[in-house]
Design a protein around this motif. Structure first.
Motif, mmCIF file in Angstrom:
data_model
loop_
_atom_site.group_PDB
_atom_site.id
_atom_site.type_symbol
_atom_site.label_atom_id
_atom_site.label_comp_id
_atom_site.label_asym_id
_atom_site.label_seq_id
_atom_site.Cartn_x
_atom_site.Cartn_y
_atom_site.Cartn_z
ATOM 1 N N MET A 127 0.846 -1.193 0.000
ATOM 2 C CA MET A 127 0.000 0.000 0.000
ATOM 3 C C MET A 127 0.883 1.246 0.000
ATOM 4 O O MET A 127 1.712 1.428 0.887
ATOM 5 C CB MET A 127 -0.912 0.000 1.230
ATOM 6 C CG MET A 127 -1.825 1.216 1.294
ATOM 7 S SD MET A 127 -2.947 1.181 2.710
ATOM 8 C CE MET A 127 -4.122 -0.070 2.197
ATOM 9 N N LYS A 128 0.706 2.115 -0.985
ATOM 10 C CA LYS A 128 1.478 3.349 -1.059
ATOM 11 C C LYS A 128 0.806 4.429 -0.214
ATOM 12 O O LYS A 128 -0.392 4.399 0.015
ATOM 13 C CB LYS A 128 1.612 3.807 -2.507
ATOM 14 C CG LYS A 128 2.435 2.841 -3.352
ATOM 15 C CD LYS A 128 2.718 3.403 -4.720
ATOM 16 C CE LYS A 128 3.622 2.454 -5.504
ATOM 17 N NZ LYS A 128 4.011 3.020 -6.809
ATOM 18 N N THR A 129 1.627 5.387 0.220
ATOM 19 C CA THR A 129 1.130 6.453 1.086
ATOM 20 C C THR A 129 1.172 7.797 0.375
ATOM 21 O O THR A 129 2.150 8.130 -0.301
ATOM 22 C CB THR A 129 1.976 6.536 2.373
ATOM 23 O OG1 THR A 129 1.900 5.287 3.059
ATOM 24 C CG2 THR A 129 1.482 7.645 3.288
ATOM 25 N N ILE A 130 0.098 8.560 0.538
ATOM 26 C CA ILE A 130 0.016 9.925 0.017
ATOM 27 C C ILE A 130 -0.133 10.859 1.215
ATOM 28 O O ILE A 130 -1.032 10.679 2.042
ATOM 29 C CB ILE A 130 -1.194 10.105 -0.921
ATOM 30 C CG1 ILE A 130 -1.116 9.129 -2.102
ATOM 31 C CG2 ILE A 130 -1.273 11.547 -1.419
ATOM 32 C CD1 ILE A 130 -2.380 9.096 -2.959
ATOM 33 N N LEU A 131 0.758 11.842 1.314
ATOM 34 C CA LEU A 131 0.676 12.843 2.379
ATOM 35 C C LEU A 131 0.198 14.161 1.786
ATOM 36 O O LEU A 131 0.817 14.693 0.865
ATOM 37 C CB LEU A 131 2.045 13.033 3.044
ATOM 38 C CG LEU A 131 2.142 14.156 4.085
ATOM 39 C CD1 LEU A 131 1.181 13.913 5.244
ATOM 40 C CD2 LEU A 131 3.580 14.296 4.586
ATOM 41 N N ILE A 132 -0.912 14.668 2.298
ATOM 42 C CA ILE A 132 -1.493 15.938 1.842
ATOM 43 C C ILE A 132 -1.202 17.007 2.891
ATOM 44 O O ILE A 132 -1.529 16.829 4.065
ATOM 45 C CB ILE A 132 -3.016 15.806 1.650
ATOM 46 C CG1 ILE A 132 -3.332 14.692 0.642
ATOM 47 C CG2 ILE A 132 -3.627 17.134 1.216
ATOM 48 C CD1 ILE A 132 -4.777 14.206 0.701
ATOM 49 N N VAL A 133 -0.588 18.107 2.464
ATOM 50 C CA VAL A 133 -0.240 19.178 3.401
ATOM 51 C C VAL A 133 -0.848 20.492 2.905
ATOM 52 O O VAL A 133 -0.486 20.984 1.832
ATOM 53 C CB VAL A 133 1.294 19.336 3.538
ATOM 54 C CG1 VAL A 133 1.622 20.312 4.664
ATOM 55 C CG2 VAL A 133 1.963 17.990 3.796
ATOM 56 N N ASP A 134 -1.771 21.062 3.703
ATOM 57 C CA ASP A 134 -2.399 22.333 3.343
ATOM 58 C C ASP A 134 -2.978 22.949 4.612
ATOM 59 O O ASP A 134 -3.607 22.248 5.403
ATOM 60 C CB ASP A 134 -3.500 22.107 2.299
ATOM 61 C CG ASP A 134 -3.901 23.404 1.602
ATOM 62 O OD1 ASP A 134 -4.286 24.362 2.313
ATOM 63 O OD2 ASP A 134 -3.826 23.460 0.358
ATOM 64 N N ASP A 135 -2.771 24.242 4.790
ATOM 65 C CA ASP A 135 -3.259 24.882 6.014
ATOM 66 C C ASP A 135 -4.726 25.294 5.913
ATOM 67 O O ASP A 135 -5.301 25.778 6.895
ATOM 68 C CB ASP A 135 -2.382 26.096 6.368
ATOM 69 C CG ASP A 135 -2.383 27.151 5.269
ATOM 70 O OD1 ASP A 135 -2.526 26.779 4.090
ATOM 71 O OD2 ASP A 135 -2.231 28.345 5.582
ATOM 72 N N GLU A 136 -5.342 25.089 4.736
ATOM 73 C CA GLU A 136 -6.766 25.377 4.583
ATOM 74 C C GLU A 136 -7.548 24.074 4.755
ATOM 75 O O GLU A 136 -7.477 23.185 3.899
ATOM 76 C CB GLU A 136 -7.056 25.969 3.205
ATOM 77 C CG GLU A 136 -6.371 27.305 2.946
ATOM 78 C CD GLU A 136 -6.610 27.812 1.530
ATOM 79 O OE1 GLU A 136 -7.342 27.138 0.767
ATOM 80 O OE2 GLU A 136 -6.056 28.865 1.185
ATOM 81 N N PRO A 137 -8.308 23.928 5.859
ATOM 82 C CA PRO A 137 -9.022 22.664 6.128
ATOM 83 C C PRO A 137 -9.918 22.212 4.982
ATOM 84 O O PRO A 137 -9.961 21.026 4.653
ATOM 85 C CB PRO A 137 -9.845 22.988 7.382
ATOM 86 C CG PRO A 137 -9.097 24.107 8.039
ATOM 87 C CD PRO A 137 -8.525 24.924 6.923
ATOM 88 N N ARG A 138 -10.609 23.150 4.351
ATOM 89 C CA ARG A 138 -11.545 22.781 3.281
ATOM 90 C C ARG A 138 -10.793 22.168 2.096
ATOM 91 O O ARG A 138 -11.215 21.152 1.541
ATOM 92 C CB ARG A 138 -12.332 24.015 2.852
ATOM 93 C CG ARG A 138 -13.446 23.693 1.870
ATOM 94 C CD ARG A 138 -14.287 24.929 1.598
ATOM 95 N NE ARG A 138 -15.327 24.652 0.623
ATOM 96 C CZ ARG A 138 -16.209 25.542 0.201
ATOM 97 N NH1 ARG A 138 -16.196 26.778 0.708
ATOM 98 N NH2 ARG A 138 -17.120 25.227 -0.690
ATOM 99 N N THR A 139 -9.682 22.809 1.713
ATOM 100 C CA THR A 139 -8.889 22.280 0.597
ATOM 101 C C THR A 139 -8.292 20.928 0.964
ATOM 102 O O THR A 139 -8.325 19.973 0.169
ATOM 103 C CB THR A 139 -7.748 23.259 0.231
ATOM 104 O OG1 THR A 139 -8.308 24.518 -0.116
ATOM 105 C CG2 THR A 139 -6.928 22.723 -0.935
#
Length: 263
Positions: free
Chosen positions: A1-13
């Motif tokens: 299983m590959k991992t995707i890390l999402i980083v954004d300071d806007e909760p909605r995005t």
């Protein structure tokens, strides 16, 4: 299983990207989120990710600063950056850092998914290239880089050996094939490639053997025969003299490295 890390300071995005990728992956990938670069770095100290999707403008550590820090890792992830503005300077820096895609907000779901698929393909290509680079004999690589400067007889010899590597080939046989005196041919080959004919042939055979060891489950004896050795015992002796490992140990080491590489 590959991992995707999402980083954004806007909760909605951040949550929008997560939901889009969860629907696309159907549970095949692990999807993690972080609200800023500091949180992402703290998570990455204990975990690994295959793909980073990050906003550019964030407090404390911006997206590209985060990418720059990750590029210092042994196995950095592939990266997609997102931005609310088409800023040329940011785009240029992103390209220099090897970012796969630069997406503008508001994000188009289809474009996001295509970018992720492209990123995973890039990751697989980098992995394949990395594995092949480890197989290449540096002396053969150096000789190959100069090949266009070689005289026609030496270039013909290299092509001949590629085609007859599985056969018992001798320098005298090749010299006769080229209609050259064996002594003259020996000096010519060493002068241009930096390797004796025997050393070049041996290294070529061992390199081919390494390729077969990591890409097939072929028995050692069959590989020995495939690369021109009449006995497995002698093949193992020659292999160990160059690689400081037996063929079996080399295959085992590659398998262990493959298991621990986060690709």
């Amino acid at each position: 299983m590959k991992t995707i890390l999402i980083v954004d300071d806007e909760p909605r995005t951040r949550q929008g990207i997560r939901k889009t990728l969860e629907a696309w992956s159907s549970g095949e990938h692990r999807i993690v989120t972080a609200s800023n670069g500091v949180e992402a770095l703290a998570w990455l100290e204990k975990n690994e990710t295959n793909l980073l999707v990050t906003d550019i403008r964030m407090p404390e550590i911006g997206g590209l600063d985060l990418v720059e820090k990750l590029n210092e890792m042994a196995y950095p992830p592939v990266v997609i950056v997102i931005s609310g503005h088409p800023e040329f300077d940011y785009a240029q820096r992103a390209l220099r850092l090897g970012v796969v895609e630069y997406l503008l907000k508001p994000l188009d779901k289809a474009k996001l998914v295509r970018a992720v698929e492209q990123a995973f393909k890039r990751e697989e290509d980098l992995h394949r290239i990395g594995r092949m680079e480890k197989l290449v004999d540096p002396k053969l690589l150096e000789a190959g880089e100069q090949e266009m400067k070689y005289s026609p007889p030496v270039r013909e010899t290299i092509r001949y050996l590629e085609e007859h590597l599985h056969e018992p080939v001798s320098m005298r046989e090749v010299a006769e094939h080229l209609h050259l005196n064996a002594s003259y041919f020996s000096v010519l080959f060493k002068e241009q490639t930096g390797l004796t004919f025997s050393e070049y042939l041996t290294r070529k055979r061992i390199q081919r053997a390494k390729e077969l060891l990591v890409s097939t489950r072929m028995p050692i004896a069959d590989i020995a025969e495939r690369v021109g050795y009449q006995t497995a015992k002698y093949f193992v002796k020659v292999f160990r003299s160059i690689e400081s490992l037996s063929p079996g140990q080399y295959r085992q080491r590659d398998a262990e490295e493959e298991e621990t590489t986060p690709y």
